[in-house]
Design a protein around this motif. Sequence first.
Motif, mmCIF file in Angstrom:
data_model
loop_
_atom_site.group_PDB
_atom_site.id
_atom_site.type_symbol
_atom_site.label_atom_id
_atom_site.label_comp_id
_atom_site.label_asym_id
_atom_site.label_seq_id
_atom_site.Cartn_x
_atom_site.Cartn_y
_atom_site.Cartn_z
ATOM 1 N N ARG A 312 0.838 -1.216 0.000
ATOM 2 C CA ARG A 312 0.000 0.000 0.000
ATOM 3 C C ARG A 312 0.869 1.261 0.000
ATOM 4 N NH1 ARG A 312 -5.305 0.318 0.503
ATOM 5 N NH2 ARG A 312 -6.328 -1.698 0.313
ATOM 6 N N PHE A 313 1.948 1.243 0.762
ATOM 7 C CA PHE A 313 2.856 2.397 0.842
ATOM 8 C C PHE A 313 3.458 2.668 -0.542
ATOM 9 C CE2 PHE A 313 7.070 4.180 2.416
ATOM 10 C CZ PHE A 313 6.537 5.382 2.834
ATOM 11 N N GLU A 314 3.894 1.582 -1.185
ATOM 12 C CA GLU A 314 4.485 1.671 -2.519
ATOM 13 C C GLU A 314 3.479 2.246 -3.515
ATOM 14 O OE1 GLU A 314 7.403 -1.786 -3.022
ATOM 15 O OE2 GLU A 314 5.855 -2.051 -4.562
ATOM 16 N N ALA A 315 2.185 1.888 -3.307
ATOM 17 C CA ALA A 315 1.136 2.350 -4.224
ATOM 18 C C ALA A 315 0.651 3.761 -3.853
ATOM 19 C CB ALA A 315 -0.031 1.372 -4.200
ATOM 20 N N GLY A 316 1.297 4.386 -2.855
ATOM 21 C CA GLY A 316 0.988 5.779 -2.523
ATOM 22 C C GLY A 316 -0.088 5.983 -1.475
ATOM 23 N N PHE A 317 -0.525 4.899 -0.834
ATOM 24 C CA PHE A 317 -1.538 5.041 0.217
ATOM 25 C C PHE A 317 -0.887 5.501 1.528
ATOM 26 C CE2 PHE A 317 -3.565 1.795 -2.472
ATOM 27 C CZ PHE A 317 -4.878 2.214 -2.489
ATOM 28 N N ALA A 318 -1.626 6.267 2.328
ATOM 29 C CA ALA A 318 -1.252 6.545 3.725
ATOM 30 C C ALA A 318 -2.553 6.860 4.444
ATOM 31 C CB ALA A 318 -0.300 7.718 3.817
ATOM 32 N N SER A 319 -2.596 6.631 5.748
ATOM 33 C CA SER A 319 -3.829 6.882 6.495
ATOM 34 C C SER A 319 -3.671 8.148 7.327
ATOM 35 C CB SER A 319 -4.132 5.715 7.427
ATOM 36 O OG SER A 319 -4.088 4.512 6.720
ATOM 37 N N ASP A 320 -4.809 8.759 7.621
ATOM 38 C CA ASP A 320 -4.808 9.932 8.483
ATOM 39 C C ASP A 320 -4.569 9.470 9.923
ATOM 40 O OD1 ASP A 320 -6.313 12.900 8.019
ATOM 41 O OD2 ASP A 320 -5.989 12.197 10.084
ATOM 42 N N LEU A 321 -3.818 10.254 10.687
ATOM 43 C CA LEU A 321 -3.598 9.885 12.094
ATOM 44 C C LEU A 321 -4.905 9.885 12.876
ATOM 45 C CD1 LEU A 321 -0.258 11.584 13.171
ATOM 46 C CD2 LEU A 321 -0.755 9.153 13.003
ATOM 47 N N ALA A 322 -5.913 10.569 12.337
ATOM 48 C CA ALA A 322 -7.211 10.619 13.023
ATOM 49 C C ALA A 322 -8.071 9.406 12.675
ATOM 50 C CB ALA A 322 -7.945 11.901 12.649
ATOM 51 N N GLU A 323 -7.544 8.533 11.789
ATOM 52 C CA GLU A 323 -8.355 7.375 11.380
ATOM 53 C C GLU A 323 -8.593 6.440 12.572
ATOM 54 O OE1 GLU A 323 -8.190 3.857 8.052
ATOM 55 O OE2 GLU A 323 -7.679 5.899 7.481
#
Length: 332
Positions: A312-323
């Motif tokens: 997921r990181f490689e594909a450009g995903f990241a999550s919000d810290l508020a998730e």
Amino acid sequence: MQTLLAIETSCDETAVAILRGNELLASEVASQAEHEAYGGVVPEVASRNHLLHAPRLLESAVKKAAIGLNEVDAFAATAGPGLASSLMIGASIAKGLALGFSKPYLAINHLEGHLLSPFFAGNFAIEPNVSLVVSGGHTLLVEVRALGHYSILGRTVDDAAGEAFDKVAKMLGLDYPGGPEIERCALLGDATRFGFPRSMLDSGDHNFSFSGLKTAVRYQIAKLAAISDDIRNDLSASFQRAVVEVLVKKTMRAALDCGAKLVTVSGGVSCNRELRAQMNEACNRAGLKLLSAAPMLCTDNAAMIAFAASLRFEAGFASDLAEEIDPNLALA
Ligand code: KG4
Ligand code: ZN
């Protein structure tokens, strides 16, 4: 080369893993035996243990990986499905690390971790497949088109396959987790002695049911005067044969319906050697490729979470810290 650190605390295993590129630098797991005395996982006991074990595992993972936390490019944690109070521990630690080191945070679905774990080998590329995920909490058939593109084809309508193994093991006076115990007894038993039901084999859909089978074993035990070692072995072998036959036949049917060329199998129950052997034979007969998760990746671990996070990181995903964590997080 990217370095990912992942934490898994969705149920009663506390786990930390560090992955650099395709190399697993560390994978630490602590299981909680305390729950056996209660006959099931006690959420508050589990979360308190995660809080106790996680810092120690984090320390030993970093030591084994021989890296500094400042070398980690992203921190990940299982965000669901699972026990809320357990998920919160891993997610809070990963978020704290992400915040402290100013690095991205990735919230990972536990089921995606299992689902992709068979690809944590070879060339690490996700190919379209029909996937059987069989664990203590889930029994799913999923059509995987690509990373993040999943359709649920079927699921259990009652007990998960692993749950059935655990409950039947308890009836037979065997230890928890029941899967490996039943497998051990089944090796010495006659799988044809008891004709247990193959539930929903011809239901016309891709769903499963294991509670009728569990009840059939209970009735059979009630009819027997005493359970000798021989009878326990035969009951184990006959029960295991029934579960495996349904899992294999329904997976093959789903693969046929989807026109899949590849079948994957993951989750705790996929450690089972009879399941692996029968699935292998069925895939060979149908001309399908089979990828099974490595045994160390079958039961809950953080390596599979780190692997899903790295893709997921490689594909450009990241999550919000508020998730937020989500105990019922859906896969699709
Ligand atoms: O994937 P997992 O560690 O946890 C969940 O996400 O639920 O799976 C645990 C389950 C338990 O029910 C355990 O009895 C089962 O996997 N299991 C097995 C075997 N090893 C573990 N079931 C059958 N045969 C095995 N060898
Ligand atoms: Zn699991």
